[in-house]
Write a protein that holds these residues in place. Sequence first.
Motif, PDB file in Angstrom:
ATOM      1  N   LYS A   1       0.870  -1.269   0.055  1.00 31.99           N
ATOM      2  CA  LYS A   1       0.055   0.080  -0.128  1.00 31.99           C
ATOM      3  C   LYS A   1       0.863   1.325   0.023  1.00 31.99           C
ATOM      4  CE  LYS A   1      -4.231  -1.668   2.130  1.00 31.99           C
ATOM      5  NZ  LYS A   1      -5.264  -1.362   3.223  1.00 31.99           N
TER       6      LYS A   1
ATOM      7  N   LEU B   1       0.771   4.036  -3.237  1.00 30.33           N
ATOM      8  CA  LEU B   1       0.397   5.490  -2.819  1.00 30.33           C
ATOM      9  C   LEU B   1       1.604   6.436  -3.303  1.00 30.33           C
ATOM     10  CD1 LEU B   1      -2.106   7.029  -1.859  1.00 30.33           C
ATOM     11  CD2 LEU B   1      -0.961   7.209   0.525  1.00 30.33           C
TER      12      LEU B   1
ATOM     13  N   ALA C   1       1.220   6.795  -6.785  1.00 31.27           N
ATOM     14  CA  ALA C   1       0.299   7.547  -7.332  1.00 31.27           C
ATOM     15  C   ALA C   1       0.573   8.943  -7.009  1.00 31.27           C
ATOM     16  CB  ALA C   1      -1.058   6.987  -6.494  1.00 31.27           C
TER      17      ALA C   1
ATOM     18  N   GLU D   1      -5.993   6.176   1.046  1.00 30.57           N
ATOM     19  CA  GLU D   1      -5.458   4.893   0.567  1.00 30.57           C
ATOM     20  C   GLU D   1      -5.071   5.330  -1.054  1.00 30.57           C
ATOM     21  OE1 GLU D   1      -7.092   1.320   1.401  1.00 30.57           O
ATOM     22  OE2 GLU D   1      -6.545   1.443   3.299  1.00 30.57           O
ATOM     23  N   THR D   2      -5.913   5.968  -1.731  1.00 28.87           N
ATOM     24  CA  THR D   2      -5.849   6.341  -3.011  1.00 28.87           C
ATOM     25  C   THR D   2      -5.581   7.825  -3.555  1.00 28.87           C
ATOM     26  OG1 THR D   2      -8.011   6.768  -3.308  1.00 28.87           O
ATOM     27  CG2 THR D   2      -7.526   4.781  -3.224  1.00 28.87           C
ATOM     28  N   TYR D   3      -5.381   8.109  -4.829  1.00 28.40           N
ATOM     29  CA  TYR D   3      -5.120   9.490  -5.395  1.00 28.40           C
ATOM     30  C   TYR D   3      -6.578  10.133  -5.013  1.00 28.40           C
ATOM     31  CZ  TYR D   3      -4.437  13.160  -8.676  1.00 28.40           C
ATOM     32  OH  TYR D   3      -4.248  14.548  -9.062  1.00 28.40           O
TER      33      TYR D   3
END
Length: 563
Positions: free
Chosen positions: A13, A17, A20, A37-39
């Motif tokens: 993870k 990240l 990203a 956790e994400t863009y």
Amino acid sequence: MRWTIKPKPETKKVEALQKALQVDTTVATLLLQRGIETYEDAKTFFRPSLNDLHNPFLMKDMDIAVSRIQEAITKNENILVYGDYDVDGTTSVALMATYLKTKSEHIATYIPDRYEEGYGVSFKGIDFANDNDFTLIIALDCGIKAHDKVNYAREKGIDFIICDHHRPSENIPNAVAVLDPKRKDCEYPYKELCGCGVGFKLIQALASKEGKTTEDLVSYLDLVATAIAADIVPITGENRVLAYFGMQVINENPRVGIAAIISEIKKKELTITDVVFIIAPRINAAGRMKHGYYAVTLLTETNPSLAKEYASEIETFNTDRRDTDKQITEEALQQIKEQKEQERFTTVVYDENWHKGVIGIVASRLTETYYRPTLVFTKSGDKLAASARSVSGFDVYNALENCKEHIEQFGGHKYAAGLTLAEENYETFKQAFEDEVCRTIDKNLLSPEVKIDMKIDLNQVDDKLMRIINQFQPFGPGNMTPVFMTENLKDTGYGKCVGEDKTHLRLTVKQPESNSLVCIGFGMGDKLDIISDRKPFKAVYSIDENEWQGQVSLQLKLKDIKA
């Protein structure tokens, strides 16, 4: 202090990240620890948008509340905006009254007297409404447990709309509408709004019926941000958006009353921490020392010279509050020393002469000193009133719930509550509370914990990391200032105690192969021996910026050190 290092996020993870966002491991780890956790998560976090606020009509009873207020405005009914005397209550009343006055001339405000009426909706307040022909009361930051008061008002032909965020009991008051995201039957997506936040959702709903958007209401967000800061609610989700834009208003174009409070502060830009320690105590001081109505008057004033006068008056209240709370804290500490015949899991103190307006602050100070769930009692009429404060991880509200047979009235949150009881029940309640805490508390919670985000080396601390951390603001529960731990540090030989009473520690640290950094440890003067003679030690700290004679440099703000 217990040092607890947060679990490391999964390596996959972290790497995903990093890729990203094009950031380093440190930043990616800090974000994952905050649930990012994400863009897209990061975009929402770093670039809050008013579009991220939820539809207010998702809140149970919102449509009913809006219809009833529209009806009252159309029929020229008298509307009484009623709120608690603390920061959340007075900002809520200022917010709602200011907005409704743009729609109707028949708006008035009411703050209960802390000493005559106590917390929340009072019979005296309802009698005031009845005597002055009010047919609708909008209660903010209170009312969720006011069953008998709402029924009393109904008998007099007065309707209630309740906007609260405290935990309801099993039954909801028989009001026209009850807005509280903590209602079991309310599916509103965000549960952690403060009272002023719930009030804002109501004006957001009202404005939408006129084709207005949230952008049209941004000027109200200085009040909402102040309440979020003062009430110590999580600064996550919707609260983060409201606080983010509210801090912009405070720094760029605050309402006249808030501008009057901060006009003497020699600081270019206020943070939410400044709101907690500078703005909020002054607003609170009115209700603590005199009457909460002074705060509402200041926060709704539009004339700068009058606001200056009101702010000066409130400054006097705040000075009195500081003197009073210092004196009572000293008396309470002395009382605890005299009680120390056995180890207790709670701190409970009482003096009939203590000022009711500051017992909450005193309870907080005692909790910091002894780190126990704490109750500070004083006499209030023919009853005893107390403020409760808890330690991190322990739900004092639940503990009080389990002692309710000894209590007449109580309400509040996980970490702060208020209660009243009959004087003859004091000793039995005190023992019941001690027994309940002893039975349910994890004993580890009785020593303070410092939560560490991650371990880093000193050479990872640089201007770039500081710039990114600054973008994590506003900080608060759910998004605390990042805390780091570094080992194998040595003072360069100039560490010393500083401050008038030499209670603070100032030193310059190095690791092998690193640049040196200045550290300040407030209240840590007694730890000088740990760092003297260049002995190696480890430290827990946050990264801070120190401005001196126009120059800004990085420094470490120490939280604890160990050999």
